[in-house]
Design a protein around this motif. Structure first.
Motif, PDB file in Angstrom:
ATOM      1  N   ALA A 115      -2.669 -55.195  -9.195  1.00 19.61           N
ATOM      2  CA  ALA A 115      -1.893 -53.978  -7.464  1.00 19.61           C
ATOM      3  C   ALA A 115      -1.974 -53.075  -8.105  1.00 19.61           C
ATOM      4  CB  ALA A 115      -1.647 -55.667  -7.260  1.00 19.61           C
ATOM      5  N   LEU A 116      -1.941 -52.119  -7.589  1.00 19.28           N
ATOM      6  CA  LEU A 116      -1.469 -50.469  -7.939  1.00 19.28           C
ATOM      7  C   LEU A 116      -0.761 -49.709  -6.968  1.00 19.28           C
ATOM      8  CD1 LEU A 116      -3.905 -50.263 -11.178  1.00 19.28           C
ATOM      9  CD2 LEU A 116      -1.297 -50.704 -10.605  1.00 19.28           C
ATOM     10  N   HIS A 117      -0.042 -49.212  -6.837  1.00 25.99           N
ATOM     11  CA  HIS A 117       0.102 -48.841  -6.070  1.00 25.99           C
ATOM     12  C   HIS A 117      -0.100 -46.555  -6.509  1.00 25.99           C
ATOM     13  CE1 HIS A 117       2.640 -49.940  -2.449  1.00 25.99           C
ATOM     14  NE2 HIS A 117       3.316 -50.117  -3.471  1.00 25.99           N
ATOM     15  N   ASP A 118      -0.718 -46.924  -7.779  1.00 26.70           N
ATOM     16  CA  ASP A 118      -0.976 -45.674  -8.487  1.00 26.70           C
ATOM     17  C   ASP A 118      -2.475 -45.115  -8.427  1.00 26.70           C
ATOM     18  OD1 ASP A 118      -2.058 -43.532  -9.845  1.00 26.70           O
ATOM     19  OD2 ASP A 118       0.147 -42.929 -11.113  1.00 26.70           O
ATOM     20  N   VAL A 119      -3.487 -44.810  -7.317  1.00 26.27           N
ATOM     21  CA  VAL A 119      -4.970 -44.653  -7.410  1.00 26.27           C
ATOM     22  C   VAL A 119      -5.518 -44.020  -8.889  1.00 26.27           C
ATOM     23  CG1 VAL A 119      -6.230 -43.411  -6.116  1.00 26.27           C
ATOM     24  CG2 VAL A 119      -4.623 -44.460  -4.517  1.00 26.27           C
ATOM     25  N   GLU A 120      -4.478 -43.242  -9.022  1.00 22.01           N
ATOM     26  CA  GLU A 120      -5.564 -42.658 -10.591  1.00 22.01           C
ATOM     27  C   GLU A 120      -5.279 -43.285 -11.735  1.00 22.01           C
ATOM     28  OE1 GLU A 120      -7.291 -39.757 -10.190  1.00 22.01           O
ATOM     29  OE2 GLU A 120      -6.369 -38.668  -8.383  1.00 22.01           O
ATOM     30  N   MET A 121      -4.229 -44.198 -11.875  1.00 25.49           N
ATOM     31  CA  MET A 121      -4.441 -45.053 -12.634  1.00 25.49           C
ATOM     32  C   MET A 121      -5.130 -46.022 -12.077  1.00 25.49           C
ATOM     33  SD  MET A 121      -1.786 -45.658 -15.345  1.00 25.49           S
ATOM     34  CE  MET A 121      -0.096 -44.809 -15.764  1.00 25.49           C
ATOM     35  N   ALA A 122      -5.207 -46.910 -11.291  1.00 27.82           N
ATOM     36  CA  ALA A 122      -6.721 -47.252 -10.771  1.00 27.82           C
ATOM     37  C   ALA A 122      -8.164 -47.087 -11.484  1.00 27.82           C
ATOM     38  CB  ALA A 122      -6.477 -48.246  -8.979  1.00 27.82           C
ATOM     39  N   LEU A 123      -8.565 -45.776 -11.121  1.00 28.58           N
ATOM     40  CA  LEU A 123      -9.804 -45.184 -11.134  1.00 28.58           C
ATOM     41  C   LEU A 123      -9.809 -44.655 -12.397  1.00 28.58           C
ATOM     42  CD1 LEU A 123      -9.637 -42.574  -8.651  1.00 28.58           C
ATOM     43  CD2 LEU A 123     -11.563 -44.584  -9.087  1.00 28.58           C
ATOM     44  N   THR A 124      -8.589 -44.729 -13.222  1.00 25.48           N
ATOM     45  CA  THR A 124      -8.638 -44.450 -15.020  1.00 25.48           C
ATOM     46  C   THR A 124      -9.020 -45.593 -15.501  1.00 25.48           C
ATOM     47  OG1 THR A 124      -7.293 -42.847 -15.038  1.00 25.48           O
ATOM     48  CG2 THR A 124      -7.535 -43.351 -16.958  1.00 25.48           C
ATOM     49  N   TYR A 125      -8.172 -47.102 -15.389  1.00 26.06           N
ATOM     50  CA  TYR A 125      -8.385 -48.457 -16.050  1.00 26.06           C
ATOM     51  C   TYR A 125      -8.839 -49.137 -15.457  1.00 26.06           C
ATOM     52  CZ  TYR A 125      -4.769 -46.029 -18.924  1.00 26.06           C
ATOM     53  OH  TYR A 125      -4.445 -45.163 -19.968  1.00 26.06           O
ATOM     54  N   ALA A 159      -8.843 -53.510  -9.495  1.00 23.03           N
ATOM     55  CA  ALA A 159      -7.669 -52.613  -8.877  1.00 23.03           C
ATOM     56  C   ALA A 159      -7.718 -53.153  -7.757  1.00 23.03           C
ATOM     57  CB  ALA A 159      -7.958 -51.108  -9.294  1.00 23.03           C
ATOM     58  N   LEU A 160      -6.430 -54.010  -7.075  1.00 24.42           N
ATOM     59  CA  LEU A 160      -6.197 -53.572  -5.363  1.00 24.42           C
ATOM     60  C   LEU A 160      -5.302 -52.667  -5.129  1.00 24.42           C
ATOM     61  CD1 LEU A 160      -5.039 -57.655  -4.875  1.00 24.42           C
ATOM     62  CD2 LEU A 160      -7.531 -56.604  -4.904  1.00 24.42           C
ATOM     63  N   VAL A 161      -5.914 -51.356  -4.343  1.00 23.56           N
ATOM     64  CA  VAL A 161      -5.147 -51.028  -3.580  1.00 23.56           C
ATOM     65  C   VAL A 161      -4.533 -50.961  -2.123  1.00 23.56           C
ATOM     66  CG1 VAL A 161      -6.005 -49.328  -5.478  1.00 23.56           C
ATOM     67  CG2 VAL A 161      -7.157 -49.456  -2.686  1.00 23.56           C
ATOM     68  N   GLY A 162      -3.811 -50.058  -1.405  1.00 21.65           N
ATOM     69  CA  GLY A 162      -3.301 -50.258  -0.259  1.00 21.65           C
ATOM     70  C   GLY A 162      -1.855 -50.248  -0.121  1.00 21.65           C
ATOM     71  N   LYS A 163      -1.749 -49.729   0.478  1.00 24.55           N
ATOM     72  CA  LYS A 163      -0.365 -49.616   1.975  1.00 24.55           C
ATOM     73  C   LYS A 163       1.248 -50.562   1.524  1.00 24.55           C
ATOM     74  CE  LYS A 163      -0.747 -49.210   6.577  1.00 24.55           C
ATOM     75  NZ  LYS A 163      -0.592 -49.283   8.066  1.00 24.55           N
ATOM     76  N   SER A 164       2.222 -50.372   0.834  1.00 24.49           N
ATOM     77  CA  SER A 164       2.725 -51.225   0.819  1.00 24.49           C
ATOM     78  C   SER A 164       2.628 -52.640   2.537  1.00 24.49           C
ATOM     79  CB  SER A 164       4.234 -51.507   1.120  1.00 24.49           C
ATOM     80  OG  SER A 164       5.020 -50.513  -0.606  1.00 24.49           O
ATOM     81  N   GLY A 165       2.556 -53.739   2.248  1.00 25.64           N
ATOM     82  CA  GLY A 165       2.772 -54.582   3.906  1.00 25.64           C
ATOM     83  C   GLY A 165       1.190 -55.157   3.647  1.00 25.64           C
ATOM     84  N   ALA A 166       0.092 -54.507   3.079  1.00 28.93           N
ATOM     85  CA  ALA A 166      -1.024 -54.858   3.775  1.00 28.93           C
ATOM     86  C   ALA A 166      -2.225 -55.878   3.480  1.00 28.93           C
ATOM     87  CB  ALA A 166      -2.243 -53.663   3.076  1.00 28.93           C
ATOM     88  N   GLY A 167      -0.860 -57.031   2.252  1.00 28.41           N
ATOM     89  CA  GLY A 167      -1.495 -57.891   1.870  1.00 28.41           C
ATOM     90  C   GLY A 167      -1.807 -58.011  -0.129  1.00 28.41           C
TER      91      GLY A 167
END
Length: 216
Positions: free
Chosen positions: A176-186, A33-41
């Motif tokens: 790339a995911l905004h939803d942190v819980e989804m990232a951690l789950t899947y 999962a790629l996480v981070g705020k909008s515009g981070a890249g």
């Protein structure tokens, strides 16, 4: 495919560096999962990776890349366009083969939009359009999935169903995911992007949502 490794990845926009230089190795079988705020890249990194992997990757871009004038069937079929001769693709535009229709409809059924098979993409809702782009990526059957916010327009149950489908069907993925819980789950590995650099790279099992929120 045994995974991939890139060094010195960079990308610029209007003369300003958006990504890198950074190095990235993804092993076969990893769901990242790629996480981070909008515009981070994150979106830029997905694009850069796709340019390098091409035939080995199925892509779900943030803009989805659907052809509005074409029905759902043909938008999904585009996923295998480069796997057939020109005559086959031309004939499919006029009168699709039964096998292809059956396969595409089965994918759409799994995403709960089988009834939209012959509906033009322009007539779909945002969530339906997103599922068509996902079906196209699944239909391509590449070993690696690159997806940019593939569940942003989906409600809770459908988002979970879709993430389960993607991580089961692709042996390796970068999403790339905004939803942190989804990232951690899947996903089993979390990469945090901040200012175009990797600011976090840890197995998901070692992290809680609070460990990731500092990136936002």
């Amino acid at each position: 495919m045994s995974g991939f490794e890139f060094h010195g990845l960079t990308a610029s926009f209007k003369g300003q560096r958006v990504i890198g230089p950074l190095s990235l190795r993804v092993n076969s079988g990893e769901h990242v999962a790629l996480v981070g705020k909008s515009g981070a890249g994150k979106s830029t990194l997905i694009k850069v990776l796709y340019e390098r992997l091409l035939q080995q990757a199925s892509l779900v871009p943030q803009g989805l890349g659907l052809v509005n004038a074409l029905p759902v069937f043909h938008n999904v079929f585009i996923g295998q366009l480069d796997q057939h001769p020109t005559w086959y693709n031309t004939l499919t535009l006029i009168r699709p083969f039964k096998n292809d229709k059956r396969t595409v409809k089965a994918l759409l059924s799994e995403l709960d939009i089988a009834e939209k098979l012959w509906v033009p993409a322009a007539a779909l809702s945002g969530g339906q359009r997103q599922r068509v782009a996902i079906a196209r990526a699944l239909y391509r059957q590449a070993p690696v999935l690159l997806a940019d916010e593939p569940i942003s327009a989906l409600d809770g149950p459908m988002a979970h169903l879709t993430m389960k489908l993607l991580t089961e069907r692709f042996s390796t993925s970068i999403i790339a995911l905004h939803d942190v819980e989804m990232a951690l789950t899947y996903c089993d590995r979390i990469i945090g992007i901040q200012g175009g650099q990797i600011a976090l790279d840890e197995p998901a099992k070692n992290l809680a949502a609070s460990d990731i929120m500092s990136l936002y």
